[in-house]
Design a protein around this motif. Sequence first.
Motif, PDB file in Angstrom:
ATOM      1  N   SER A 182      -5.130   9.079  -9.347  1.00 48.16           N
ATOM      2  CA  SER A 182      -5.909   8.435  -8.275  1.00 48.16           C
ATOM      3  C   SER A 182      -6.698   7.226  -8.768  1.00 48.16           C
ATOM      4  CB  SER A 182      -6.846   9.449  -7.616  1.00 48.16           C
ATOM      5  OG  SER A 182      -7.663  10.049  -8.570  1.00 48.16           O
TER       6      SER A 182
ATOM      7  N   PHE B 281       1.377   6.997  -6.498  1.00 51.34           N
ATOM      8  CA  PHE B 281       0.231   7.915  -6.679  1.00 51.34           C
ATOM      9  C   PHE B 281       0.672   9.361  -6.455  1.00 51.34           C
ATOM     10  CE2 PHE B 281      -3.628   9.422  -3.981  1.00 51.34           C
ATOM     11  CZ  PHE B 281      -4.120  10.207  -5.019  1.00 51.34           C
ATOM     12  N   VAL B 282       1.337   9.583  -5.328  1.00 46.44           N
ATOM     13  CA  VAL B 282       1.780  10.945  -4.985  1.00 46.44           C
ATOM     14  C   VAL B 282       2.740  11.499  -6.039  1.00 46.44           C
ATOM     15  CG1 VAL B 282       3.237  12.200  -3.326  1.00 46.44           C
ATOM     16  CG2 VAL B 282       1.361  10.784  -2.505  1.00 46.44           C
TER      17      VAL B 282
ATOM     18  N   PRO C 187      -7.730   2.837   0.831  1.00 49.83           N
ATOM     19  CA  PRO C 187      -7.385   3.701  -0.317  1.00 49.83           C
ATOM     20  C   PRO C 187      -8.234   4.959  -0.412  1.00 49.83           C
ATOM     21  CG  PRO C 187      -8.350   1.615  -1.066  1.00 49.83           C
ATOM     22  CD  PRO C 187      -8.146   1.484   0.401  1.00 49.83           C
TER      23      PRO C 187
ATOM     24  N   ILE D 127       2.057  17.483  -0.846  1.00 50.48           N
ATOM     25  CA  ILE D 127       1.713  16.050  -0.847  1.00 50.48           C
ATOM     26  C   ILE D 127       2.975  15.176  -0.822  1.00 50.48           C
ATOM     27  CG2 ILE D 127      -0.614  16.304  -1.801  1.00 50.48           C
ATOM     28  CD1 ILE D 127       0.388  15.381  -4.476  1.00 50.48           C
TER      29      ILE D 127
ATOM     30  N   PHE E 194      -4.513  14.718 -10.964  1.00 42.84           N
ATOM     31  CA  PHE E 194      -5.144  13.987  -9.862  1.00 42.84           C
ATOM     32  C   PHE E 194      -6.025  12.840 -10.363  1.00 42.84           C
ATOM     33  CE2 PHE E 194      -8.909  13.343  -7.205  1.00 42.84           C
ATOM     34  CZ  PHE E 194      -8.298  12.851  -6.070  1.00 42.84           C
TER      35      PHE E 194
ATOM     36  N   LEU F 223       3.746  12.373   2.146  1.00 41.24           N
ATOM     37  CA  LEU F 223       4.285  11.014   1.975  1.00 41.24           C
ATOM     38  C   LEU F 223       5.476  10.796   2.908  1.00 41.24           C
ATOM     39  CD1 LEU F 223       4.500   8.311   0.379  1.00 41.24           C
ATOM     40  CD2 LEU F 223       5.962   9.510  -1.240  1.00 41.24           C
TER      41      LEU F 223
ATOM     42  N   PHE G 170      -4.583   4.118  -8.759  1.00 38.87           N
ATOM     43  CA  PHE G 170      -4.200   3.852  -7.356  1.00 38.87           C
ATOM     44  C   PHE G 170      -5.354   3.198  -6.612  1.00 38.87           C
ATOM     45  CE2 PHE G 170      -4.734   5.484  -2.981  1.00 38.87           C
ATOM     46  CZ  PHE G 170      -3.714   4.770  -2.374  1.00 38.87           C
ATOM     47  N   LEU G 171      -6.545   3.762  -6.768  1.00 38.45           N
ATOM     48  CA  LEU G 171      -7.698   3.247  -6.024  1.00 38.45           C
ATOM     49  C   LEU G 171      -8.048   1.820  -6.465  1.00 38.45           C
ATOM     50  CD1 LEU G 171      -9.595   6.594  -6.040  1.00 38.45           C
ATOM     51  CD2 LEU G 171      -9.344   5.224  -3.984  1.00 38.45           C
TER      52      LEU G 171
ATOM     53  N   SER H 278     -10.375  -2.916   2.658  1.00 34.65           N
ATOM     54  CA  SER H 278      -9.867  -2.804   1.283  1.00 34.65           C
ATOM     55  C   SER H 278     -10.435  -1.565   0.596  1.00 34.65           C
ATOM     56  CB  SER H 278     -10.227  -4.058   0.480  1.00 34.65           C
ATOM     57  OG  SER H 278     -11.630  -4.188   0.389  1.00 34.65           O
TER      58      SER H 278
ATOM     59  N   CYS I 151      -5.051  -0.594  -5.407  1.00 36.56           N
ATOM     60  CA  CYS I 151      -4.953  -0.751  -3.955  1.00 36.56           C
ATOM     61  C   CYS I 151      -6.084  -1.656  -3.442  1.00 36.56           C
ATOM     62  CB  CYS I 151      -5.016   0.623  -3.307  1.00 36.56           C
ATOM     63  SG  CYS I 151      -4.421   0.631  -1.637  1.00 36.56           S
ATOM     64  N   GLN I 152      -7.281  -1.440  -3.973  1.00 38.71           N
ATOM     65  CA  GLN I 152      -8.396  -2.298  -3.551  1.00 38.71           C
ATOM     66  C   GLN I 152      -8.166  -3.738  -4.006  1.00 38.71           C
ATOM     67  OE1 GLN I 152     -12.512  -0.420  -3.717  1.00 38.71           O
ATOM     68  NE2 GLN I 152     -11.350   1.043  -4.896  1.00 38.71           N
TER      69      GLN I 152
ATOM     70  N   LEU J 160      -1.654   2.453   7.438  1.00 48.00           N
ATOM     71  CA  LEU J 160      -0.696   1.379   7.135  1.00 48.00           C
ATOM     72  C   LEU J 160      -0.771   0.288   8.201  1.00 48.00           C
ATOM     73  CD1 LEU J 160       2.402   3.381   5.840  1.00 48.00           C
ATOM     74  CD2 LEU J 160       0.793   2.036   4.511  1.00 48.00           C
TER      75      LEU J 160
ATOM     76  N   PHE K  92       0.935   4.081  -2.793  1.00 40.33           N
ATOM     77  CA  PHE K  92       0.651   5.460  -2.375  1.00 40.33           C
ATOM     78  C   PHE K  92       1.776   6.395  -2.849  1.00 40.33           C
ATOM     79  CE2 PHE K  92       0.533   8.750   1.109  1.00 40.33           C
ATOM     80  CZ  PHE K  92      -0.630   9.370   0.672  1.00 40.33           C
ATOM     81  N   ALA K  93       3.014   5.914  -2.730  1.00 38.85           N
ATOM     82  CA  ALA K  93       4.157   6.728  -3.177  1.00 38.85           C
ATOM     83  C   ALA K  93       4.063   6.979  -4.684  1.00 38.85           C
ATOM     84  CB  ALA K  93       5.461   6.023  -2.822  1.00 38.85           C
TER      85      ALA K  93
ATOM     86  N   MET L  61     -14.175   8.549  -6.479  1.00 42.85           N
ATOM     87  CA  MET L  61     -13.116   9.236  -5.720  1.00 42.85           C
ATOM     88  C   MET L  61     -12.093   9.947  -6.611  1.00 42.85           C
ATOM     89  SD  MET L  61     -13.737   9.138  -2.543  1.00 42.85           S
ATOM     90  CE  MET L  61     -12.199   9.815  -1.937  1.00 42.85           C
TER      91      MET L  61
ATOM     92  N   VAL M 250       0.847  -1.208   0.000  1.00 46.20           N
ATOM     93  CA  VAL M 250       0.000   0.000   0.000  1.00 46.20           C
ATOM     94  C   VAL M 250       0.876   1.249   0.000  1.00 46.20           C
ATOM     95  CG1 VAL M 250      -1.669   1.336   1.364  1.00 46.20           C
ATOM     96  CG2 VAL M 250      -1.980  -1.124   1.100  1.00 46.20           C
TER      97      VAL M 250
END
Lengths: 179, 500
Positions: A128, A115-116, B395, B415, A124, B419, A131-132, B391, A135-136, B217, A112-113, A157, A108
């Motif tokens: 995103s 994504f950022v 996110p 942002i 965006f 991080l 990522f979403l 899950s 990640c899911q 996390l 996330f890294a 989102m 995760v």
Amino acid sequence: MNDASRQARSPSDRARQVETRAKAMGHIVLNVILAILFIFLFLRAGSLPSSVWEPLGSGTFPRMVLAALVLFNGLIIATETRHFIAMPALPAKALSDWCYQHRLAFGVLGLFALFVLAVPIVGFRWASLPFLVTCQYLLGARHLRGILIAIAVALVMSFGIEALFRDVFTISLPRGLWN
Amino acid sequence: MEAFLSGADQLFNLPTLLTMLVGVIAGVIAAAIPGFTITMAIVLTLPLTFTMPPLQGVATMLAVYIGGYTGGMISAALLGIPGTPSAVATTFDAFPMARKGEPGRALALGVWASFFGTLISSVVLIIAAPPLAMIAVKLGSWEYFSLVIFALTIVASLVGSSMVRGLMAGMLGLLIATVGADPLMGVTRFTFDIPLLAAGVPFLVVLIGIFAVSQLLQEVENPEQIKQGKALISSNIDFHPLAVMREVLMQPINLLRSSLVGVFIGAVPGAGGSIANLLAYDQAKKGSRTPEAFGEGCSEGVVASESGNSATSGGGLIPLIALGIPGSAVDAVLMASLMVHGIGIGPRLILDHADTVYGMFMAMFLASAMMLIVCLLSMRLFLKVTNVPKSIIVPVVLTSCVVGTFTLNNRVTDIYLLLGIGIFGYVLTKLDYPLAPLVLGVILGPIAETNLRRALMTNEDWTLFFTRPVSLMLLMLAGVSIIMAIRYRIKHQRRTTALE
């Protein structure tokens, strides 16, 4: 075998010893790195300009804080070194086992890294959305129903949030290099 | 009496009541999302109030304000992530309580405590606005610095298992706050010409990174739980608001003390809810017969934090109404909304626009009642969040953190900081460093440094910190606070040793 390992009678005792030693090692490594950084910053703060109008210059307050931090680093290193020595050596695979146990958290974090880092490049919405979904998927949305829900959540989102901020709040979220 | 009736007439009409209701709902929702603050919600509301009559505009913004203070505790209780800086201490007990299978009780405690806290602060506002405002604005740099020292002693209560690690976390917070422009001379410190650090490290980025990223996390550390599609809280959810109301009212001293702490901190310009909740929590722990229960899901902790932060809403209005001095960013926006309508803010406000001031007093009561009804009716809906699988939650909340962080200053570099701070926070959590002292350090650092330097710039004599009566009193309180924390620690250690 040292005293501590001889005293560890049960598997839970042994596990606690491993954890104590691993954490002690973590504390020592972290505090050594931080102490070096703080000493460097302390020296750096000494060269910050002072003013004739005030007895304390720009560097005084940070130096007071940094001095206290180095002191705390020293105390923690001393305490944790004692713990480290008192506990038996870590099993050969301790680190890899720990990393494997935390694989989802690292996964995760990695996503996330990405994504950022992708937000300023692709914007965006397009950062995103994958990522979403990914990640899911990583966290268990593997069947058709789960994947469909994941896609719906991701669309709301990413595109939904972007539209909400643009049209309702008149705030523009990052659009990327090509927009 | 005429002004009172005129204020009531302007307030109790359908359009004003409707916009206030929408304001309460918007405040609750905005503050419940990690990364979105009450200030942001208020700022977004401001342009919408330009076309409204003055009192309707201010009442709507007060509704957002009061809704926001309660909304911040929703994510604090259910996710362990403070929705706003004023809900940091709420996570200490509301989250463990929710994790033990009582999320409904945790939320209801917070809602009732917020309601009573706002009511108490409104009463104090009406009775004591002018004298309290005079005290608050007479505080000089010496008193401010001593107040910060007193607030810093809270660290001793938040340190967790190791005093040294807790103190180090607090100092780390102070250090993080020094990055960027020096508050007095404007000299950049520790930025190394890196654009990422040029503007310093915003407090809210630290809050979101430290609490949200590291907490999320930790939620996904157990692959077995994730595989089973486990929700955040898997037990059945009960929600008994009336029983919880009685539970809150059974703690009159805690409620009153925490609310008065909130009023005082709110009345001091520059402090606010982010300090009040921690200070109220600390005082509740020190005054409790069972301090060892704090941090384990103790109702006293939730009541203290929530009544303390909500009471700052009334406290913040004290210097604004009595002297025309905004105590916080939110109060400054409220002030702006009045000025847009040509209402001059200052000591003559209550004389020249008594109807508006009485209307604001009534709006406080009305908004808190609306908040109570809205929250009690919608809590079951919020509680459903706890049934959503991790899950999806993880996110989604991470994405909202990115959005919230970006919209704070419209800076992409924030942002990146989020991080970095998130990763650092996760490392600290894994090594058992308490995170609350770090956040407290970031909040108090700039206030401490500015006032220390300003005091010495005014007069180089250090003894003034001990000879000015209010400053001395605050330093003595700080001393008492430390002694009590050490006493509790020794007692706790003795008890632990005896049990072993």
